[in-house]
Design an enzyme around this catalytic site. Structure first.
Site, PDB file in Angstrom:
ATOM      1  N   LYS A   1       2.708   9.579   8.946  1.00  0.00           N
ATOM      2  CA  LYS A   1       2.202   9.157  10.252  1.00  0.00           C
ATOM      3  C   LYS A   1       3.103   9.614  11.397  1.00  0.00           C
ATOM      4  O   LYS A   1       2.936  10.704  11.929  1.00  0.00           O
ATOM      5  CB  LYS A   1       2.010   7.635  10.300  1.00  0.00           C
TER       6      LYS A   1
ATOM      7  N   ASP B   1       9.066   2.977   0.973  1.00  0.00           N
ATOM      8  CA  ASP B   1       7.894   3.563   1.628  1.00  0.00           C
ATOM      9  C   ASP B   1       7.977   3.178   3.095  1.00  0.00           C
ATOM     10  O   ASP B   1       7.639   2.064   3.489  1.00  0.00           O
ATOM     11  CB  ASP B   1       6.612   3.029   0.992  1.00  0.00           C
TER      12      ASP B   1
ATOM     13  N   TYR C   1       0.860  -1.186   0.000  1.00  0.00           N
ATOM     14  CA  TYR C   1       0.000   0.000   0.000  1.00  0.00           C
ATOM     15  C   TYR C   1       0.894   1.233   0.000  1.00  0.00           C
ATOM     16  O   TYR C   1       1.720   1.411   0.901  1.00  0.00           O
ATOM     17  CB  TYR C   1      -0.925   0.023   1.215  1.00  0.00           C
TER      18      TYR C   1
END
Length: 329
Positions: free
Chosen positions: A174, A147, A72
């Protein structure tokens, strides 16, 4: 962290130019991740992924990208589901992935990889797999993008320090915002220079009213300063203990589920979606809230007492599930 955000709130929440919190957090990130020679900020990890892909495409002159199955990288067409610009390679199947990347090497701008797959259930890559991706992308002039939106917390310098593999570009989110919306992307100076507006119009424009907003930056810098090497080692050890004891508790209860994770990350993988939902609701009834997908993290606010409480709640919830199943006619 909250005190840092409150101080910044009194000074302003958004400005049309660089701010001291922007420089401070960029320097902190570069210190921890030396491969991020230049850094730019966004409002989310999705935007950071998007701009890393833009950078790779402009730098290489190629269009297509490759990503691992189950990954993702934000809500982009190219990274969600089938897309003509995207090659999907198998995760942790080193030879098969390398062969597929090599077959499309001449048209690939970037290979994106999560060192720990978050949405798929906190599944870590193997060091050999990441090293092979590094080797094959370097050989063919493909930009390797890590990522680390999820995995950054497993090492002081992120997963690239943890695994000893260095990409061209890194995507973050995040954690680096301390609970506020923030993303970042950065890497090799010659690739990132494409965004440089200091010598006229940049090769790649990167506008955005809330890019590098000082509220998120101030909270993020305070968070990173608290997330020391010692704290990371402590929560990683707690994570190891939790995963080991969690697996044993599920086995003892007779619940068909596996546990995965790395560092302070963990995930429960029940045998089917119904069981996952029942376990989530069972924990919720015990006062424990985790992600409905069964994934979770150990934060610096947690200690052995909270881990014990969590495991007790898992045992109670699992026992009720098994008991209810056994009582069915």
């Amino acid at each position: 962290m909250l005190a840092a955000a409150e101080r910044q709130l009194a000074l302003g929440t958004a400005f049309p130019g660089p701010t001291e919190p922007q420089l401070r957090l960029a320097r902190l990130l570069h210190e921890r991740v030396p491969s991020m020679e230049l850094v730019r900020f966004t409002s989310s990890g999705t935007e950071a992924s998007l701009n890393a892909i833009r950078a790779a495409r402009r730098f290489t002159g190629r269009r297509r990208i490759a990503r691992a199955e189950g990954s993702y990288h934000g809500s982009l067409d190219e990274t969600m589901g089938p897309h003509p610009d995207t090659v999907v390679f198998p995760f942790n199947r080193t030879d098969a992935a390398a062969t597929l990347i090599q077959a499309h090497a001449g048209e690939l701008a970037a290979v994106l990889i999560e060192p720990v797959q978050g949405s798929a259930g906190m599944i870590p890559a193997t060091a050999d797999f990441l090293r092979r991706l590094r080797e094959v992308t370097a050989r063919h002039g493909i930009v390797l993008v890590f990522d680390e939106v999820v995995s950054f917390r497993i090492g002081w310098g992120g997963a690239q320090e943890y695994f000893g593999v260095t990409p061209e570009l890194t995507v973050l989110g995040k954690l680096i915002g301390g609970g506020f919306p923030l993303g970042a992307f950065g890497g090799r100076a010659d690739i990132m220079a494409q965004f440089d507006p200091s010598r006229g119009a940049p090769a790649i424009p990167h506008p955005g009213s809330l890019n590098a907003n000082p509220m998120s930056l101030a909270a993020g810098a305070a968070t990173l300063e608290l997330l020391t090497r010692e704290e990371i080692a402590r929560i990683n050890e707690l994570g190891e203990q939790l995963r080991s004891r969690l697996g044993a508790a599920l086995d003892e209860a007779g619940l068909d589920a596996r546990v995965t994770g790395c560092g302070s990350l963990f995930a429960i993988h029940p045998s089917d979606a119904t069981l996952r939902l029942r376990l989530f609701l069972g924990l919720y009834n015990e006062g424990v809230l985790i992600d409905p997908r069964g994934v979770g993290t150990i934060s610096t606010a947690l200690g052995p007492a909270e881990v014990d409480r969590f495991l007790e709640s898992v045992a109670t919830a699992a026992g009720r599930i098994i008991g209810h199943t056994a009582a069915r006619p």
